[in-house]
Design an enzyme around this catalytic site. Sequence first.
Site, PDB file in Angstrom:
ATOM      1  N   GLY A  45      31.899  41.459  46.973  1.00 28.87           N
ATOM      2  CA  GLY A  45      33.328  41.943  46.987  1.00 28.87           C
ATOM      3  C   GLY A  45      33.914  43.078  46.174  1.00 28.87           C
ATOM      4  O   GLY A  45      34.335  43.984  46.198  1.00 28.87           O
ATOM      5  N   ASP A 104      41.285  34.568  41.757  1.00 26.54           N
ATOM      6  CA  ASP A 104      42.198  33.838  42.689  1.00 26.54           C
ATOM      7  C   ASP A 104      42.299  32.499  41.807  1.00 26.54           C
ATOM      8  O   ASP A 104      43.262  32.462  41.006  1.00 26.54           O
ATOM      9  CB  ASP A 104      41.863  33.904  43.861  1.00 26.54           C
ATOM     10  CG  ASP A 104      42.356  33.163  45.017  1.00 26.54           C
ATOM     11  OD1 ASP A 104      43.732  33.541  44.944  1.00 26.54           O
ATOM     12  OD2 ASP A 104      42.030  32.255  45.632  1.00 26.54           O
ATOM     13  N   LYS A 132      45.551  37.451  40.740  1.00 25.92           N
ATOM     14  CA  LYS A 132      46.496  36.497  41.543  1.00 25.92           C
ATOM     15  C   LYS A 132      46.752  35.295  40.671  1.00 25.92           C
ATOM     16  O   LYS A 132      46.549  34.270  40.935  1.00 25.92           O
ATOM     17  CB  LYS A 132      46.039  36.043  42.877  1.00 25.92           C
ATOM     18  CG  LYS A 132      46.278  37.041  43.928  1.00 25.92           C
ATOM     19  CD  LYS A 132      46.113  36.289  45.285  1.00 25.92           C
ATOM     20  CE  LYS A 132      44.876  36.270  45.818  1.00 25.92           C
ATOM     21  NZ  LYS A 132      44.619  35.635  47.377  1.00 25.92           N
ATOM     22  N   PHE A 153      46.750  37.010  50.806  1.00 27.76           N
ATOM     23  CA  PHE A 153      45.557  37.247  51.146  1.00 27.76           C
ATOM     24  C   PHE A 153      45.401  38.750  51.432  1.00 27.76           C
ATOM     25  O   PHE A 153      45.835  39.394  52.106  1.00 27.76           O
ATOM     26  CB  PHE A 153      44.910  36.459  52.248  1.00 27.76           C
ATOM     27  CG  PHE A 153      43.662  36.408  52.589  1.00 27.76           C
ATOM     28  CD1 PHE A 153      42.451  35.897  51.658  1.00 27.76           C
ATOM     29  CD2 PHE A 153      42.964  37.340  53.489  1.00 27.76           C
ATOM     30  CE1 PHE A 153      41.376  35.851  51.780  1.00 27.76           C
ATOM     31  CE2 PHE A 153      41.706  37.527  53.726  1.00 27.76           C
ATOM     32  CZ  PHE A 153      40.806  36.677  52.822  1.00 27.76           C
TER      33      PHE A 153
HETATM   34  P1  5GP Z   1      38.289  32.393  42.900  1.00 30.63           P
HETATM   35  O1  5GP Z   1      36.896  31.826  42.408  1.00 30.63           O
HETATM   36  O2  5GP Z   1      38.894  33.097  41.458  1.00 30.63           O
HETATM   37  O3  5GP Z   1      38.964  31.532  43.733  1.00 30.63           O
HETATM   38  O4  5GP Z   1      38.018  33.499  43.879  1.00 30.63           O
HETATM   39  C1  5GP Z   1      36.969  34.431  43.702  1.00 30.63           C
HETATM   40  C2  5GP Z   1      36.378  35.018  45.073  1.00 30.63           C
HETATM   41  O5  5GP Z   1      37.056  34.775  46.281  1.00 30.63           O
HETATM   42  C3  5GP Z   1      36.730  36.710  45.014  1.00 30.63           C
HETATM   43  O6  5GP Z   1      35.700  37.421  44.220  1.00 30.63           O
HETATM   44  C4  5GP Z   1      36.924  37.112  46.354  1.00 30.63           C
HETATM   45  O7  5GP Z   1      35.535  37.315  47.043  1.00 30.63           O
HETATM   46  C5  5GP Z   1      37.542  35.823  47.120  1.00 30.63           C
HETATM   47  N1  5GP Z   1      38.922  36.043  47.253  1.00 30.63           N
HETATM   48  C6  5GP Z   1      39.682  35.513  46.829  1.00 30.63           C
HETATM   49  N2  5GP Z   1      41.180  35.731  46.893  1.00 30.63           N
HETATM   50  C7  5GP Z   1      40.793  36.770  47.796  1.00 30.63           C
HETATM   51  C8  5GP Z   1      41.749  37.768  48.804  1.00 30.63           C
HETATM   52  O8  5GP Z   1      42.894  37.473  48.873  1.00 30.63           O
HETATM   53  N3  5GP Z   1      41.006  38.126  49.810  1.00 30.63           N
HETATM   54  C9  5GP Z   1      39.886  38.241  49.897  1.00 30.63           C
HETATM   55  N4  5GP Z   1      39.385  39.126  50.866  1.00 30.63           N
HETATM   56  N5  5GP Z   1      39.060  37.600  49.044  1.00 30.63           N
HETATM   57  C10 5GP Z   1      39.567  36.813  48.162  1.00 30.63           C
HETATM   58 MG    MG Z   2      33.876  37.735  45.221  1.00 29.27          MG
END
Ligand code: 5GP
Ligand code: MG
Length: 179
Positions: A45, A104, A132, A153
């Site tokens: 990402g 996230d 977020k 998202f």
């Molecule tokens: P976390 O571990 O903080 O929940 O999420 C980390 C990973 O989830 C991010 O690095 C990303 O790759 C994916 N992710 C989280 N939110 C989004 C979003 O709104 N869109 C997309 N495409 N990927 C997300």
């Molecule tokens: Mg990621």
Amino acid sequence: MDIDKKVWEVLCSEEDISNRLKELGQEISDVYRDKKLYVVSLLRGSFVFTADLVRKLDIPVKIDFMTTSSYGHGTESSGSVKIVNDIKENLEDYHILVVDDITDSGLTMKYVIEHLKTKNPVSVKCCVLLDKPERRKVEIEPDYVGFTIPDKFVVGYGLNYGDYYRNIPYVFVVTDKDR
Ligand code: 5GP
Ligand code: MG
């Protein structure tokens, strides 16, 4: 997930991103000037963000990539983080800056930071393009944030929808046409 039935709403334009990255690059350069900086970028990402951000740094920097498990094809995290591909370099004596596309739940960043600390670096901080905070499940506040966004998202600028749209040069939100 039929993209034809969706509308795209631009959240961060190319110009917004470019302007913000100049500021972030300056701030990070000033903090790490005269320090040994190692940028650790989380694939897939953050590849676009990392490439643009590091070109805004005016200090020497080493860059490497780590792969963590991600959302796959859904829009919800599985809740468990795995390191698929670790950093092989010796990180002792370095200040690490972890770069990711978005925080996230915070699970990924928290896990990666704890993991990197076991490699005895001088410090570990993180920089994310998007934050977020409403979605947080674990306590973590990114040190450098490009944009704080609502609980939606988002896609583009490295972020995927299915396996696609990482190449779109801006960040957008996907919503249903009839909503
Ligand atoms: P976390 O571990 O903080 O929940 O999420 C980390 C990973 O989830 C991010 O690095 C990303 O790759 C994916 N992710 C989280 N939110 C989004 C979003 O709104 N869109 C997309 N495409 N990927 C997300
Ligand atoms: Mg990621």
